[in-house]
Design a protein around this motif. Structure first.
Motif, PDB file in Angstrom:
ATOM      1  N   TYR A  32       0.825  -1.203   0.000  1.00  0.00           N
ATOM      2  CA  TYR A  32       0.000   0.000   0.000  1.00  0.00           C
ATOM      3  C   TYR A  32       0.862   1.256   0.000  1.00  0.00           C
ATOM      4  CZ  TYR A  32      -3.962  -3.028   0.587  1.00  0.00           C
ATOM      5  OH  TYR A  32      -4.917  -3.984   0.356  1.00  0.00           O
ATOM      6  N   PRO A  33       0.321   2.382  -0.463  1.00  0.00           N
ATOM      7  CA  PRO A  33       1.081   3.636  -0.506  1.00  0.00           C
ATOM      8  C   PRO A  33       1.659   3.975   0.868  1.00  0.00           C
ATOM      9  CG  PRO A  33      -1.010   3.901  -1.648  1.00  0.00           C
ATOM     10  CD  PRO A  33      -1.050   2.555  -0.967  1.00  0.00           C
ATOM     11  N   GLY A  34       2.917   4.373   0.876  1.00  0.00           N
ATOM     12  CA  GLY A  34       3.563   4.795   2.105  1.00  0.00           C
ATOM     13  C   GLY A  34       3.954   3.670   3.043  1.00  0.00           C
ATOM     14  N   THR A  35       3.870   2.415   2.590  1.00  0.00           N
ATOM     15  CA  THR A  35       4.232   1.298   3.452  1.00  0.00           C
ATOM     16  C   THR A  35       5.484   0.603   2.932  1.00  0.00           C
ATOM     17  OG1 THR A  35       2.841  -0.315   2.304  1.00  0.00           O
ATOM     18  CG2 THR A  35       1.825   0.922   4.117  1.00  0.00           C
ATOM     19  N   ALA A  36       5.981  -0.354   3.731  1.00  0.00           N
ATOM     20  CA  ALA A  36       7.215  -1.048   3.391  1.00  0.00           C
ATOM     21  C   ALA A  36       7.162  -2.494   3.865  1.00  0.00           C
ATOM     22  CB  ALA A  36       8.406  -0.338   4.038  1.00  0.00           C
ATOM     23  N   ILE A  37       7.972  -3.305   3.238  1.00  0.00           N
ATOM     24  CA  ILE A  37       8.298  -4.639   3.745  1.00  0.00           C
ATOM     25  C   ILE A  37       9.684  -4.487   4.340  1.00  0.00           C
ATOM     26  CG2 ILE A  37       8.704  -7.053   3.172  1.00  0.00           C
ATOM     27  CD1 ILE A  37       6.877  -6.629   0.712  1.00  0.00           C
ATOM     28  N   GLY A  38       9.803  -4.716   5.640  1.00  0.00           N
ATOM     29  CA  GLY A  38      11.066  -4.488   6.342  1.00  0.00           C
ATOM     30  C   GLY A  38      12.200  -5.369   5.846  1.00  0.00           C
ATOM     31  N   ILE A  39      13.383  -5.082   6.333  1.00  0.00           N
ATOM     32  CA  ILE A  39      14.575  -5.825   5.932  1.00  0.00           C
ATOM     33  C   ILE A  39      14.400  -7.291   6.317  1.00  0.00           C
ATOM     34  CG2 ILE A  39      17.069  -6.076   6.219  1.00  0.00           C
ATOM     35  CD1 ILE A  39      17.118  -3.063   6.975  1.00  0.00           C
ATOM     36  N   HIS A  40      14.607  -8.158   5.339  1.00  0.00           N
ATOM     37  CA  HIS A  40      14.429  -9.590   5.557  1.00  0.00           C
ATOM     38  C   HIS A  40      15.270 -10.390   4.572  1.00  0.00           C
ATOM     39  CE1 HIS A  40      11.641  -8.705   2.300  1.00  0.00           C
ATOM     40  NE2 HIS A  40      11.634 -10.009   2.000  1.00  0.00           N
ATOM     41  N   VAL A  41      15.334 -11.696   4.838  1.00  0.00           N
ATOM     42  CA  VAL A  41      16.014 -12.654   3.973  1.00  0.00           C
ATOM     43  C   VAL A  41      15.050 -13.804   3.747  1.00  0.00           C
ATOM     44  CG1 VAL A  41      17.955 -14.258   3.759  1.00  0.00           C
ATOM     45  CG2 VAL A  41      18.287 -12.045   4.884  1.00  0.00           C
ATOM     46  N   ASP A  42      14.791 -14.148   2.487  1.00  0.00           N
ATOM     47  CA  ASP A  42      13.938 -15.292   2.159  1.00  0.00           C
ATOM     48  C   ASP A  42      14.767 -16.566   2.198  1.00  0.00           C
ATOM     49  OD1 ASP A  42      11.263 -14.107   0.967  1.00  0.00           O
ATOM     50  OD2 ASP A  42      12.904 -12.885   0.200  1.00  0.00           O
ATOM     51  N   GLY A  43      14.161 -17.655   2.624  1.00  0.00           N
ATOM     52  CA  GLY A  43      14.814 -18.961   2.573  1.00  0.00           C
ATOM     53  C   GLY A  43      16.198 -18.956   3.177  1.00  0.00           C
ATOM     54  N   TYR A  44      16.303 -18.522   4.409  1.00  0.00           N
ATOM     55  CA  TYR A  44      17.602 -18.385   5.061  1.00  0.00           C
ATOM     56  C   TYR A  44      18.212 -19.747   5.401  1.00  0.00           C
ATOM     57  CZ  TYR A  44      14.855 -19.294   9.238  1.00  0.00           C
ATOM     58  OH  TYR A  44      14.029 -19.874  10.157  1.00  0.00           O
ATOM     59  N   ASP A  45      19.489 -19.739   5.793  1.00  0.00           N
ATOM     60  CA  ASP A  45      20.241 -20.939   6.187  1.00  0.00           C
ATOM     61  C   ASP A  45      20.235 -22.016   5.111  1.00  0.00           C
ATOM     62  OD1 ASP A  45      21.040 -19.844   8.581  1.00  0.00           O
ATOM     63  OD2 ASP A  45      19.428 -20.758   9.742  1.00  0.00           O
TER      64      ASP A  45
ATOM     65  N   PRO B 288      19.981  -9.643   2.587  1.00  0.00           N
ATOM     66  CA  PRO B 288      18.957  -8.815   3.249  1.00  0.00           C
ATOM     67  C   PRO B 288      18.461  -7.703   2.330  1.00  0.00           C
ATOM     68  CG  PRO B 288      20.763  -9.269   4.760  1.00  0.00           C
ATOM     69  CD  PRO B 288      21.200  -9.766   3.408  1.00  0.00           C
ATOM     70  N   HIS B 289      17.126  -7.584   2.247  1.00  0.00           N
ATOM     71  CA  HIS B 289      16.526  -6.584   1.362  1.00  0.00           C
ATOM     72  C   HIS B 289      15.219  -6.074   1.958  1.00  0.00           C
ATOM     73  CE1 HIS B 289      15.020 -10.563   0.160  1.00  0.00           C
ATOM     74  NE2 HIS B 289      13.894  -9.960  -0.197  1.00  0.00           N
ATOM     75  N   SER B 290      14.803  -4.929   1.475  1.00  0.00           N
ATOM     76  CA  SER B 290      13.554  -4.297   1.915  1.00  0.00           C
ATOM     77  C   SER B 290      12.874  -3.692   0.695  1.00  0.00           C
ATOM     78  CB  SER B 290      13.826  -3.215   2.962  1.00  0.00           C
ATOM     79  OG  SER B 290      14.626  -2.182   2.398  1.00  0.00           O
ATOM     80  N   VAL B 291      11.580  -3.389   0.843  1.00  0.00           N
ATOM     81  CA  VAL B 291      10.810  -2.808  -0.253  1.00  0.00           C
ATOM     82  C   VAL B 291       9.984  -1.657   0.303  1.00  0.00           C
ATOM     83  CG1 VAL B 291       9.172  -3.279  -2.117  1.00  0.00           C
ATOM     84  CG2 VAL B 291      10.632  -5.128  -1.263  1.00  0.00           C
ATOM     85  N   LYS B 292      10.007  -0.497  -0.372  1.00  0.00           N
ATOM     86  CA  LYS B 292       9.243   0.675   0.068  1.00  0.00           C
ATOM     87  C   LYS B 292       8.431   1.227  -1.090  1.00  0.00           C
ATOM     88  CE  LYS B 292      12.464   2.035   3.640  1.00  0.00           C
ATOM     89  NZ  LYS B 292      13.443   2.977   4.125  1.00  0.00           N
ATOM     90  N   ASN B 293       7.144   1.474  -0.814  1.00  0.00           N
ATOM     91  CA  ASN B 293       6.263   2.097  -1.805  1.00  0.00           C
ATOM     92  C   ASN B 293       6.094   3.558  -1.420  1.00  0.00           C
ATOM     93  OD1 ASN B 293       4.300   3.007  -3.525  1.00  0.00           O
ATOM     94  ND2 ASN B 293       2.824   1.395  -3.067  1.00  0.00           N
ATOM     95  N   ARG B 294       6.707   4.442  -2.194  1.00  0.00           N
ATOM     96  CA  ARG B 294       6.614   5.880  -1.933  1.00  0.00           C
ATOM     97  C   ARG B 294       5.581   6.559  -2.827  1.00  0.00           C
ATOM     98  NH1 ARG B 294      12.287   4.958  -0.653  1.00  0.00           N
ATOM     99  NH2 ARG B 294      12.746   5.923   1.306  1.00  0.00           N
ATOM    100  N   GLY B 295       4.873   5.785  -3.602  1.00  0.00           N
ATOM    101  CA  GLY B 295       3.916   6.348  -4.534  1.00  0.00           C
ATOM    102  C   GLY B 295       2.516   6.439  -3.966  1.00  0.00           C
ATOM    103  N   PRO B 296       1.589   7.008  -4.741  1.00  0.00           N
ATOM    104  CA  PRO B 296       0.208   7.183  -4.284  1.00  0.00           C
ATOM    105  C   PRO B 296      -0.684   5.969  -4.528  1.00  0.00           C
ATOM    106  CG  PRO B 296       0.510   8.255  -6.390  1.00  0.00           C
ATOM    107  CD  PRO B 296       1.854   7.713  -5.992  1.00  0.00           C
ATOM    108  N   GLY B 297      -0.193   4.977  -5.289  1.00  0.00           N
ATOM    109  CA  GLY B 297      -1.040   3.830  -5.616  1.00  0.00           C
ATOM    110  C   GLY B 297      -0.539   2.540  -4.996  1.00  0.00           C
ATOM    111  N   ILE B 298      -1.394   1.532  -4.993  1.00  0.00           N
ATOM    112  CA  ILE B 298      -1.022   0.210  -4.498  1.00  0.00           C
ATOM    113  C   ILE B 298      -0.086  -0.439  -5.506  1.00  0.00           C
ATOM    114  CG2 ILE B 298      -1.873  -2.104  -3.939  1.00  0.00           C
ATOM    115  CD1 ILE B 298      -4.525  -0.777  -3.107  1.00  0.00           C
TER     116      ILE B 298
END
Length: 191
Positions: free
Chosen positions: A64-77, A153-163
């Protein structure tokens, strides 16, 4: 044109990918978000047959606009879960940034699936619980299909007005290095 640091991601030409928006609009239950795992069926079988390295599942992520997926690692170890994915922009990708981070040794990690706090069931990722700092090594806007290194480790941020909607197709590659070798992609810092 995006200059890629291929340690983290590289583009892949899969032709017309507008079908992913159609799949989202017609087949994905909207009450399941922010993430929904879709089993590949007849609607995507042409893609799967054309690219033998594609797996059986596509995760649809809403941000959603203005939200983020925090720093994480998929399929660790060493777990191959989402070890390498093909990320395909579906909607509003131009305002969303994915960043890869270097985390200090004292970073504390949390597995949200152990306590049921994960965004979707069947996940296998660890998120930063606390860290004294982090360094953003590389960032990009996924405006074309890319092979994505999920084990850094990576994160994703939506800085836009749309989903923002992203289709993330699991691949059969066990490691990002295996994918780079398959596509004959050398390490490049994008300069």
């Amino acid at each position: 044109m995006t200059e890629y640091n291929t340690k983290y991601a590289f583009p892949v030409d899969i032709g017309d990918y507008s079908i992913f928006k159609t799949v989202y609009e017609q087949l994905i239950p909207k009450q399941q978000f922010p993430v929904y795992r879709h089993k590949v069926g007849p609607e995507l079988i042409e893609f799967k047959n054309k690219f033998e390295w594609l797996g059986d599942y596509v995760d649809y992520f809403l941000l959603y606009p203005g939200t983020a997926i925090g720093i994480h690692v998929d399929g660790y170890d060493g777990d191959p879960f989402r070890a390498v994915v093909l990320n395909i922009p579906v909607q509003n990708a131009e305002s969303t940034t994915t960043s890869w981070h270097t985390m200090p040794a004292e970073t504390e990690w949390k597995n949200p699936w152990l306590d049921g706090s994960g965004a979707y069931k069947g996940g296998n990722a660890i998120f930063v619980k606390s860290a004294p700092s982090n360094i953003i090594e590389y960032s990009l806007k996924t405006t074309e299909p890319i092979i994505f290194n999920t084990h850094i480790p990576h994160s994703v941020k939506n800085r836009g007005p749309g989903i923002r909607i992203m289709a993330s197709w699991h691949t059969k590659f066990d490691t990002y290095e295996q994918a780079r070798t398959y596509f004959n992609i050398p390490i490049s810092d994008g300069n």
